[in-house]
Design a protein around this motif. Structure first.
Motif, mmCIF file in Angstrom:
data_model
loop_
_atom_site.group_PDB
_atom_site.id
_atom_site.type_symbol
_atom_site.label_atom_id
_atom_site.label_comp_id
_atom_site.label_asym_id
_atom_site.label_seq_id
_atom_site.Cartn_x
_atom_site.Cartn_y
_atom_site.Cartn_z
ATOM 1 N N GLY A 102 5.165 10.403 9.679
ATOM 2 C CA GLY A 102 4.626 9.442 8.723
ATOM 3 C C GLY A 102 5.681 8.590 8.076
ATOM 4 N N PRO A 103 5.265 7.493 7.473
ATOM 5 C CA PRO A 103 6.195 6.647 6.750
ATOM 6 C C PRO A 103 6.763 7.395 5.552
ATOM 7 N N PRO A 104 7.977 7.075 5.112
ATOM 8 C CA PRO A 104 8.587 7.825 4.017
ATOM 9 C C PRO A 104 7.876 7.584 2.695
ATOM 10 N N GLY A 105 7.229 6.453 2.559
ATOM 11 C CA GLY A 105 6.552 6.175 1.302
ATOM 12 C C GLY A 105 5.066 6.359 1.450
ATOM 13 N N VAL B 287 -1.255 7.891 8.665
ATOM 14 C CA VAL B 287 -1.242 8.925 7.631
ATOM 15 C C VAL B 287 0.187 9.345 7.337
ATOM 16 N N ILE C 143 10.987 5.990 -2.456
ATOM 17 C CA ILE C 143 10.091 4.848 -2.243
ATOM 18 C C ILE C 143 8.663 5.209 -2.625
#
Lengths: 68, 545
Positions: free
Chosen positions: A59-62, B36, B232
Motif C-alpha cells: 500500500g501507499p505510505p500515506g 488499499v 505523510i
C-alpha cells in the motif's frame, strides 16, 4: 512476507472480542494460530509500519493523497 | 445485467469497518479494482471476489498524483465499455481525499451508465472517535495542509482546526519516505503561531489501521510541532483558542436564556481516560444510516455480544433489526417528552445507561450515524460511567456527512470544509471561510431547547439562520438541503434553493445544509516562495506550489 500474520490481523478486525483477548493475553491468543516466533515478535511490537511491512505491504505510505 | 460502477470504501480497520452494503457490492462485481493501504485488506478483499486487481501500480516514483489518478479513472471505466459491473474499493471513505472515484462516476453517468458511491468510515470519523471530539460542539474547519498554507484565507481559531497530510506539505509526487517535507512542517508551525500561542496544545494523530496497534495520539505544544514524530499519514488537530462570547441580541431574538454549548466545558480535547477500576463497560457505537446496510462488521459483532443493548435511532425499522440481533435491546427514545428540556431528556437516558454499567454489564449504546458527531448524550454517558470508575470507549460509524459526500459527489478536501452547528452559527460571532464548502448541522432546530414532535423546521430559527448566512453569501448563492436516506428503499432527499429562499425551503429537523464555496481562495505568493524554498533540498520532488 507472512500471509499468516495478514490472516490473523484480518480475523481480529472482524471480532472485537478476539481483539480484546489479544490485548490482554497476546501470547495465549497467538499460541493457537499458525504463527512463527518472528510473526509473534512482530505482532507484539505494536509498530504498525513494521507489521504492515511484515505482511508484505504494497500500500501507499500515506492514508491520504490529494492533488493540490 | 447492464454495466455499472459502484465506488466503495473499506474504512481503516481491514475488514472491521466494512459495511454490509459495501461487501455486497464487492462480492457481486464482475471486476473488483482496489487501492488499499495494507496487504491484509488486499488479501481480505481477494477472499470476497477473486476477480480483483490492484490500482496501486498507478503510483510510480516521480509520477505526479494527478497522472496516477487519471490512470485509475481510465482503468475503472474500461471494463464498463465491455458491459461489466465494476466495483472500485478505496481505503477510508472513497470520496474523501480521493478524486478518482468521483471523476469515474461523473464520466460513467455522462454516457448513461449507472454509477454510485457508497459512504464509508473516513479518516476524520476515526479521528473524532479516537480523540472523543464532537465537531458539532464548537465547529470544525478541515483543510489539506498544503492548500491551507498556499491560499490566503481567514479561518476561525475559536473552532477546531484539522489539517491533513502535514508530512507532505508542498509535495505533489509520490515518495517512499515516511515524511516528505520536514521544513514544510516547520513553516506550518510558524504560521500557526501567528494565530495561537506557542504553548497551545495540539495533537498529532494517525489512525493505526491495524487491530493490534493503537492510534498515534501525541499531545504537544504548538512550538514543538516542527520536530514532532510526523509521517505523510499524520493529521494535525488544533483545538479552539477559546469560546467566543455569544451575541446577546441573537440569543434574545431566539428566546434563549443563554447561547447553548453542547457538551461539558473543557471536553473539546478530552484527556486520556484513567484506568477502569470497576467491572462493567460502556461501548458507544454508530449504526450509519440505511438500517443494517451501513453498520460495520466491528459494530455488529459488539451489538451481538453485548449483555445489555440500548439504542436511539431515527427510523422505524432499525429497532426490530437490533432486537433480532440482541434480545436485550431497549430503545432510549421514551426519554423524550414533548416540551421537556433537551438536558432533562439526556440526563434520563444517561442514567439508564449508567445503571446498567454500574451493575457490571458489558453495555453497548447504539445510535444512528457516527456516535461521536453531534451526539451530546454519547459523550455525557461516557463521562458519567468513567466518573464511577468504569471503562468506556467510542467507535466510529458512517456519519451524515459521509452520506452527503457520497450522495452529492463532493470531496471536502478539494477546497476545505467548515462545519458548524446552526444555533452556534447564529448566536456566536463566527468567522466563516467562504472559500471552503460549508456544512451546517441541524438547520431545522435553531433556537430549539426543548423537545418538539414536529418534523418541520422551527420557522423563526430558520429565518435567523438564513439572515446570518446572508451576511456572508449573496442572495442567489445555492444551498443544498440534504437528508440521508434512512431506509434502503428510499433515495436521499436533496433540494437546491437560492439562499434568499432558504427560510421557505423544505427543511426538517433532520436536514443538513451544504453551502458550496463562494470563490476560490487567492494564492499567497509570498507563502508559495517560502514553501518552494523548503523543498530545494529535495530535488526529486515535484512541488505543488
Amino acid at each position: 512476507m507472512s500471509s499468516n500474520v495478514a490472516q490473523f490481523v484480518t480475523a481480529l478486525s472482524k471480532n472485537p472480542q478476539a481483539m480484546e483477548n489479544f490485548s490482554k493475553d497476546p501470547d495465549g491468543v497467538m499460541e493457537v494460530h499458525d504463527l512463527t516466533d518472528e510473526d509473534k515478535e512482530v505482532l507484539k511490537s505494536g509498530d504498525a509500519e513494521r507489521i504492515r511491512s511484515h505482511c508484505g505491504d504494497e500500500g501507499p505510505p500515506g492514508c491520504l493523497v490529494l492533488v493540490v | 445485467m447492464p454495466p455499472s460502477l459502484t465506488v466503495v470504501g473499506t474504512g481503516f480497520l481491514i475488514a472491521g469497518h466494512s459495511t454490509a452494503e459495501m461487501r455486497s457490492a464487492v462480492e457481486s462485481a464482475d471486476v473488483l479494482l482496489h487501492l488499499v493501504a495494507d496487504e491484509p485488506t488486499r488479501g481480505w478483499l481477494a477472499t470476497l471476489n477473486p476477480r480483483h486487481e490492484s490500482l496501486y501500480d498507478a503510483y510510480r516514483d516521480g509520477v505526479s498524483r494527478s497522472e496516477s489518478y487519471a490512470e485509475m479513472v481510465e482503468r475503472m471505466l474500461a471494463p464498463l465499455a465491455k458491459g461489466q459491473r465494476v466495483c472500485a474499493a478505496f481505503y477510508g471513505h472513497p470520496g474523501v481525499f480521493a478524486t478518482p472515484g468521483h471523476e469515474a462516476i461523473r464520466r460513467a453517468r455522462a454516457v448513461g451508465i449507472q454509477a454510485r458511491m457508497l459512504p464509508a468510515v473516513s479518516a476524520e470519523d476515526c479521528l473524532f472517535a479516537d480523540l472523543e471530539i464532537d465537531p458539532g460542539q464548537l465547529g470544525c474547519q478541515s483543510y489539506e495542509a498544503s492548500y491551507f498554507l498556499l491560499r490566503k484565507r481567514t479561518f476561525d481559531p475559536t473552532s477546531l482546526l484539522v489539517l491533513w497530510q502535514i508530512g507532505g506539505i508542498g509535495v505533489s509526487t509520490f515518495q517512499r519516505e515516511p515524511i516528505w517535507n520536514r521544513e514544510g512542517l516547520r513553516l506550518l508551525a510558524d504560521t500557526l503561531q501567528q494565530h495561537y500561542p506557542a504553548d497551545h496544545e495540539v495533537v498529532v494523530y494517525r489512525a493505526s489501521g491495524l487491530p493490534v496497534c493503537p492510534p498515534q495520539i501525541d499531545r504537544i505544544p504548538l512550538s514543538g510541532l516542527g520536530d514532532a514524530d510526523v509521517s505523510i499519514a499524520s493529521t494535525l488537530l488544533v483545538p479552539p483558542r477559546g469560546v467566543p462570547d455569544a451575541k446577546a441580541c441573537a440569543v434574545a431574538r431566539l428566546g434563549l436564556p443563554q447561547a447553548p454549548v453542547r457538551g461539558r466545558a473543557g471536553t473539546v480535547l478530552a484527556r486520556p481516560p484513567a484506568e477502569a477500576k470497576r467491572p462493567g463497560r460502556l461501548t458507544v457505537v454508530g449504526l450509519g444510516y440505511s438500517v443494517a446496510g451501513q453498520v460495520t462488521l466491528q459494530t455488529e459483532a459488539l451489538i451481538t455480544q453485548a449483555e445489555q443493548l440500548f439504542f436511539l435511532v431515527t427510523d422505524p425499522v432499525s429497532g426490530d433489526w437490533l432486537r433480532d440481533l440482541n434480545p436485550t435491546a431497549e430503545s432510549l427514545h421514551r426519554g423524550y417528552r414533548e416540551g421537556e428540556s433537551g438536558e432533562r431528556a439526556v440526563e434520563e437516558m444517561v442514567a439508564r445507561i449508567q445503571d446498567a454499567v454500574t451493575a457490571g454489564k458489558e453495555v453497548v449504546a447504539a445510535f444512528t450515524g457516527h456516535p461521536g458527531i453531534f451526539l451530546h448524550m454519547a459523550h455525557e454517558a461516557m463521562a458519567a460511567v468513567r466518573a464511577e470508575g468504569h471503562a468506556a470507549r467510542l467507535l466510529p460509524g458512517v456519519s451524515f456527512e459521509d452520506c452527503l459526500i457520497a450522495d452529492l459527489g463532493l470531496d471536502p478536501a478539494q477546497q476545505g470544509r467548515s462545519l458548524f452547528e446552526a444555533t452556534d452559527l447564529v448566536t456566536r460571532p463566527r468567522t466563516l471561510d467562504t472559500t471552503t464548502a460549508l456544512v451546517v448541522l441541524q438547520p431545522g432546530c435553531v433556537g430549539v431547547a426543548h423537545y418538539r414532535p414536529e418534523r418541520e423546521a422551527y420557522a423563526p430559527g430558520l429565518r435567523a439562520l438564513a439572515e446570518a448566512l446572508a451576511h456572508h453569501y449573496p442572495p442567489e448563492h445555492p444551498v443544498w438541503v440534504y437528508e440521508a436516506a434512512h431506509l434502503p428503499i428510499f433515495q436521499p432527499v436533496v433540494h437546491r434553493v437560492p439562499l434568499r429562499r432558504l427560510d421557505r425551503a423544505p427543511v426538517s429537523v433532520v436536514s443538513t445544509l451544504y453551502v458550496p464555496p463562494l470563490m476560490t481562495a487567492r494564492r499567497d505568493e509570498l507563502m508559495a516562495s517560502r514553501l518552494t524554498a523548503t523543498l530545494e533540498a529535495s530535488r526529486s520532488a515535484k512541488v505543488a506550489v
